[in-house]
Scaffold this motif. Structure first.
Motif, PDB file in Angstrom:
ATOM      1  N   ASP A   1       0.502  -1.196  -0.007  1.00 26.27           N
ATOM      2  CA  ASP A   1       0.075  -0.109   0.036  1.00 26.27           C
ATOM      3  C   ASP A   1       0.904   1.174  -0.032  1.00 26.27           C
ATOM      4  O   ASP A   1       1.891   1.555   0.580  1.00 26.27           O
ATOM      5  N   ASP A   2       0.502   2.333  -0.664  1.00 26.24           N
ATOM      6  CA  ASP A   2       1.135   3.498  -0.571  1.00 26.24           C
ATOM      7  C   ASP A   2       0.787   4.286   0.804  1.00 26.24           C
ATOM      8  O   ASP A   2      -0.325   4.254   1.237  1.00 26.24           O
TER       9      ASP A   2
ATOM     10  N   SER B   1       0.052  11.865   5.522  1.00 21.68           N
ATOM     11  CA  SER B   1      -0.795  11.373   6.820  1.00 21.68           C
ATOM     12  C   SER B   1       0.194  10.707   7.950  1.00 21.68           C
ATOM     13  O   SER B   1      -0.458  10.101   8.925  1.00 21.68           O
ATOM     14  N   LEU B   2       1.159  10.878   7.818  1.00 16.87           N
ATOM     15  CA  LEU B   2       2.172  10.525   9.025  1.00 16.87           C
ATOM     16  C   LEU B   2       2.239  11.527  10.167  1.00 16.87           C
ATOM     17  O   LEU B   2       2.016  12.710  10.069  1.00 16.87           O
TER      18      LEU B   2
ATOM     19  N   ARG C   1      15.823  12.720   5.420  1.00 15.84           N
ATOM     20  CA  ARG C   1      15.505  12.591   3.908  1.00 15.84           C
ATOM     21  C   ARG C   1      14.388  13.807   3.427  1.00 15.84           C
ATOM     22  O   ARG C   1      13.213  13.875   4.224  1.00 15.84           O
ATOM     23  N   VAL C   2      14.823  14.419   2.436  1.00 12.77           N
ATOM     24  CA  VAL C   2      13.937  15.557   2.029  1.00 12.77           C
ATOM     25  C   VAL C   2      12.928  14.922   0.893  1.00 12.77           C
ATOM     26  O   VAL C   2      13.485  14.361  -0.062  1.00 12.77           O
ATOM     27  N   LEU C   3      11.707  15.389   1.330  1.00 15.63           N
ATOM     28  CA  LEU C   3      10.672  14.835   0.092  1.00 15.63           C
ATOM     29  C   LEU C   3       9.558  15.898   0.003  1.00 15.63           C
ATOM     30  O   LEU C   3       9.538  16.864   0.862  1.00 15.63           O
ATOM     31  N   PRO C   4       9.027  15.932  -1.179  1.00 15.64           N
ATOM     32  CA  PRO C   4       8.058  16.802  -1.318  1.00 15.64           C
ATOM     33  C   PRO C   4       6.832  16.520  -0.402  1.00 15.64           C
ATOM     34  O   PRO C   4       6.578  15.258   0.005  1.00 15.64           O
TER      35      PRO C   4
ATOM     36  N   ASP D   1       4.208   9.929  -1.695  1.00 15.08           N
ATOM     37  CA  ASP D   1       3.696   8.742  -1.261  1.00 15.08           C
ATOM     38  C   ASP D   1       4.706   7.676  -0.878  1.00 15.08           C
ATOM     39  O   ASP D   1       5.631   7.483  -1.833  1.00 15.08           O
ATOM     40  N   PHE D   2       4.948   7.330   0.210  1.00 14.52           N
ATOM     41  CA  PHE D   2       5.993   6.444   0.616  1.00 14.52           C
ATOM     42  C   PHE D   2       5.533   4.882   0.200  1.00 14.52           C
ATOM     43  O   PHE D   2       4.206   4.643   0.332  1.00 14.52           O
ATOM     44  N   GLU D   3       6.490   4.126  -0.231  1.00  5.50           N
ATOM     45  CA  GLU D   3       6.357   2.549  -0.370  1.00  5.50           C
ATOM     46  C   GLU D   3       6.658   2.159   1.056  1.00  5.50           C
ATOM     47  O   GLU D   3       7.933   2.426   1.610  1.00  5.50           O
ATOM     48  N   PRO D   4       6.038   1.208   1.831  1.00  8.00           N
ATOM     49  CA  PRO D   4       6.189   1.106   3.229  1.00  8.00           C
ATOM     50  C   PRO D   4       7.909   0.335   3.087  1.00  8.00           C
ATOM     51  O   PRO D   4       8.573   0.341   4.057  1.00  8.00           O
TER      52      PRO D   4
END
Lengths: 331, 331
Positions: free
Chosen positions: B126-127, B132-133, B285-288, B292-295
């Motif tokens: 699941d993405d 949402s974290l 870790r820099v992210l937009p 969406d993460f992969e678990p």
């Protein structure tokens, strides 16, 4: 001493040959004279052994782009570590393709036959084709100009795990297959699946597809139904993972999920019983053979594997599976 | 005991309420009666406390899809660990949005006020939207049905590093800036860049862009030229990384490359001198913000950070930077 650049070669005479090649392994001897690559000449400038190349010192050589900064950093680092090395040019070294420097064992040089490392220089932001790995050391220069050496080699994977499993029935549930009251050997000797409790074993889709194809697992729709489900949730990746899973099992190696390590599989080479399970040896990441790595992802995988005392292996899938072991190297 | 499914609620009477809610924390009390979620009823079936729901035992409940296998596995695992927990439904728990179960401290239950964990169930494939974290625990069920709990929380980042750096000049070379004969404070106190030797410091593009914007570094074309080079080699990612770099420096924290750990930065909160450098505390870790993460990627980062005794922090960049700390949890 002032030298001149002739195309991509710095030409130097007999005296330079004696000083730099004969005694310190710089350049390529040409008759009585010496040819130097610009990166070598820049290093000699940097050390103060020569004054300039076409009037340029090391600052100007780097600023003008005549010498790449990443090549220079790697060349300097290997020299600082006590190695002699030769730029990988046609006619200068054997098999120059795919690498930038050929590094000799400490105490040896270009006049000897031995090679310690074949080094490719990579910037942190350069793509690295997976197909180009094996028989080379990547010298990755990160954005702060620190170096990480990654040794890559082709290998095989073999083990002695070979338990027979009697027939078993399962139910396909979303992304897993549940076997109620399976034969003990399924989990206990062959190490398929994970126990829900003593009376039930859960199989992953890739385990179930393999067992169904081998005729061990009965499931509605046979292996085709499991593979279809796998493709639904993972796309092509499922076929690649199944190919690698099967290659490992067929070689006597037990693959289990590598999820906790961010990999596809961790592997056990010699499983007789889960009660007597050793340490898993490899972490396997499955990739299409035409994958391009970002060096950062390589660094992450190799660092993690090292931290958990496992060896990182990339399984490159095309018609066959090729295995590339990658480990950190301190030259 | 046989129960019946009414929409997505299993209705049970007063006796069930006494047995299952009052004494063991299952379900939601409704007047004198009991409402159970299907996953709770399945667990009671599994334990043999009730016989069936609409004639279905646990195997049929899972096979029919009435109960999701991943929800069941997480529910069972938390019960096995000695927790009482309630499915996060409107009216059953406070703030049910974004989580699947509300878990009470051991020894407490739905009739108390305390909450130990707010748990979201996630399948390995699941993405997980980065946005949402925070304020939730991810219970990731991998393909072999093993569980990994990842605790996520919003946080700030602060430190006491604050060295003044005198003006310095640099030359932009491909992906770095070289400063010859810089003031000692640049590297020694403020920990910018990396020494090529005692007479030269190499800055990364992100360090150089920050220093140029702050008016400390003089370079041809000013900060605009450095930023342009950064965008050439990294695209939008460079702007995100510069925003995070600046936010860290402005908070008294020194970011250095996290390349060897596969991250963007490692950070030092209290730098006075590089001669007396402590252990770096965070991996960033820099992210937009809409990532969406992969678990699996989450598991990899968190595992690596743990192995090197650092805390994994994701910097989510939009107009501002939000920090999400993520660590492995053993409930």
């Amino acid at each position: 001493m002032q030298l001149t650049l002739d195309g991509d070669v710095v030409r130097a005479g007999n005296r330079a040959r004696e000083r730099f090649y004969d005694s310190r392994g710089y350049g390529h001897a040409r008759d009585g004279d010496l040819d130097l690559a610009p990166v070598e000449a820049a290093h000699l400038c940097y050390r103060g052994d020569i004054d300039a190349v076409d009037g340029m010192g090391v600052q100007e050589l780097l600023a003008s782009g005549a010498v790449s900064a990443v090549d220079f950093l790697v060349y300097k680092d290997l020299r600082d570590r006590g190695f002699y090395l030769t730029p990988a040019r046609e006619g200068w070294v054997d098999e120059p393709a795919g690498v930038d420097f050929v590094v000799y064992p400490r105490g040896k040089g270009p006049w000897d036959d031995a090679v310690a490392h074949r080094v490719r220089v990579v910037g942190e932001r350069d793509d690295v084709p997976a197909s180009s790995l094996g028989d080379c050391v990547l010298a990755v220069v990160d954005e702060e100009s620190e170096l990480t050496y990654l040794d890559t080699s082709r290998r095989t994977v073999e083990g002695t795990s070979a338990a027979d499993v009697p027939a078993v029935e399962g139910t396909l549930l979303a992304e897993r297959v549940l076997c109620w009251d399976p034969p003990a050997a399924l989990y206990q000797q062959a190490f398929y699946g994970q126990q829900l409790d003593e009376d039930a074993v859960q199989l992953s889709l890739v385990e179930a597809a393999y067992l169904a194809r081998e005729g061990v697992l009965s499931v509605d729709g046979d292996d085709a139904a499991v593979v279809e489900r796998g493709r639904d949730v993972e796309g092509d990746r499922f076929d690649r993972r199944l190919a690698v899973y099967a290659a490992l099992r067929d070689s006597g190696v037990v693959p289990k999920t590598g999820f906790k390590f961010g990999a596809d599989f961790r592997t056990y080479a010699d499983v007789e019983s889960v009660d007597d399970l050793g340490h898993s040896e490899l972490l396997v990441r499955v990739l299409p053979a035409d994958h391009d790595f970002e060096p950062r992802d390589l660094a992450l995988d190799v660092r993690l594997a090292h931290g958990v005392r496992k060896t990182m292996v990339f399984a490159l899938v095309d018609e066959t599976v090729e295995w590339v072991e990658t480990r950190r190297l301190t030259p």
